[in-house]
Design a protein around this motif. Structure first.
Motif, PDB file in Angstrom:
ATOM      1  N   PRO A 145       5.389  11.352  -3.062  1.00 28.58           N
ATOM      2  CA  PRO A 145       4.004  10.727  -2.554  1.00 28.58           C
ATOM      3  C   PRO A 145       3.345  12.020  -1.908  1.00 28.58           C
ATOM      4  O   PRO A 145       3.705  12.778  -1.467  1.00 28.58           O
ATOM      5  N   ASN A 163       0.890  11.413   0.538  1.00 26.99           N
ATOM      6  CA  ASN A 163       0.562  11.116   1.808  1.00 26.99           C
ATOM      7  C   ASN A 163      -0.991  10.752   2.092  1.00 26.99           C
ATOM      8  O   ASN A 163      -1.364  10.644   2.924  1.00 26.99           O
ATOM      9  N   ASN A 173       0.920  -1.044  -0.021  1.00 25.08           N
ATOM     10  CA  ASN A 173       0.136   0.044  -0.096  1.00 25.08           C
ATOM     11  C   ASN A 173       0.831   1.395  -0.056  1.00 25.08           C
ATOM     12  O   ASN A 173       0.263   2.576  -0.073  1.00 25.08           O
ATOM     13  N   ASP A 174       2.074   1.175   0.204  1.00 24.00           N
ATOM     14  CA  ASP A 174       2.992   2.373   0.386  1.00 24.00           C
ATOM     15  C   ASP A 174       4.029   2.100  -0.935  1.00 24.00           C
ATOM     16  O   ASP A 174       5.149   1.434  -0.709  1.00 24.00           O
ATOM     17  N   GLN A 208      -3.911   8.272   2.113  1.00 22.50           N
ATOM     18  CA  GLN A 208      -3.843   6.842   2.402  1.00 22.50           C
ATOM     19  C   GLN A 208      -4.976   6.094   1.602  1.00 22.50           C
ATOM     20  O   GLN A 208      -5.713   6.698   1.330  1.00 22.50           O
ATOM     21  N   GLU A 232       7.862   2.755  -0.168  1.00 23.25           N
ATOM     22  CA  GLU A 232       8.558   1.517   0.654  1.00 23.25           C
ATOM     23  C   GLU A 232       8.567   0.387  -0.184  1.00 23.25           C
ATOM     24  O   GLU A 232       9.709  -0.365  -0.107  1.00 23.25           O
TER      25      GLU A 232
END
Length: 183
Positions: A178, A180, A54-55, A182, A58
């Motif tokens: 990104p 940020n 989901n990131d 969610q 990462e």
């Protein structure tokens, strides 16, 4: 090096007869094609893990570190720890002067490009990233950075893989920006 090695040299290094080698590989290019096909399968597995994250930042960091880890290992466990990185360098150099090797490399690079563009497109459409450049250039930039780390063979120079985390993270963040948001 690839260019100077004959099939007999390869047989001698591998400890096998030319007949045995030619039974499986008709040329040096066929050997490279087999190695690259194996690397494509392994890269696909690494990239598949990226799509489940989901990131996206990462995921890019993990993919980058996993590729460096993979390429800095000796896959045969019979040689120096930097054998894969050295082979990568040889293949990339040969691709600049040998169209058959360049085509083999393009198969792998094309697969990686498609997977990364798909992941970045999904993240962009979800509003998770606002890339500073078009996605194709973002992929090329991140790939070039990863290849540079592999070509410089940082792990063989004593750079721990964990030290690459903030470097990969900063570059991915700067290129992909990104939002940020969610999921």
């Amino acid at each position: 090096g690839f260019r100077g090695a004959s099939m007999n040299d390869i047989c001698s290094e591998a400890g096998m007869s030319p007949g045995t080698l030619y039974r499986y590989f008709s040329s040096k290019e066929a050997i490279i094609e087999h190695i690259c096909a194996q690397h494509r399968r392994e890269s696909a597995e690494i990239l598949d893990r990226m799509s489940s994250s989901n990131d996206i930042i990462e995921a890019v960091v993990k993919v980058g570190i996993e590729h460096v880890r993979h390429m800095s290992m000796d896959m045969s466990n019979n040689g120096p720890a930097d054998a894969s990185a050295r082979l990568f360098i040889e293949v990339r150099a040969e691709a600049t002067r040998n169209d058959a090797v360049a085509a083999i490399c393009e198969l792998h690079e094309g697969m990686m490009r498609e997977r990364l563009i798909a992941a970045f497109t999904a993240a962009k459409e979800a509003g998770l990233i606002d890339p500073v450049v078009e996605l194709e250039l973002a992929v090329a930039t991140l790939a070039a950075m990863g290849e540079g780390v592999i070509l410089r063979n940082f792990p063989a120079q004593g750079v721990p893989l964990e030290a690459l985390d903030p470097v990969f993270r900063a570059l991915a963040t700067a290129v992909l920006r990104p939002t940020n948001k969610q999921l």
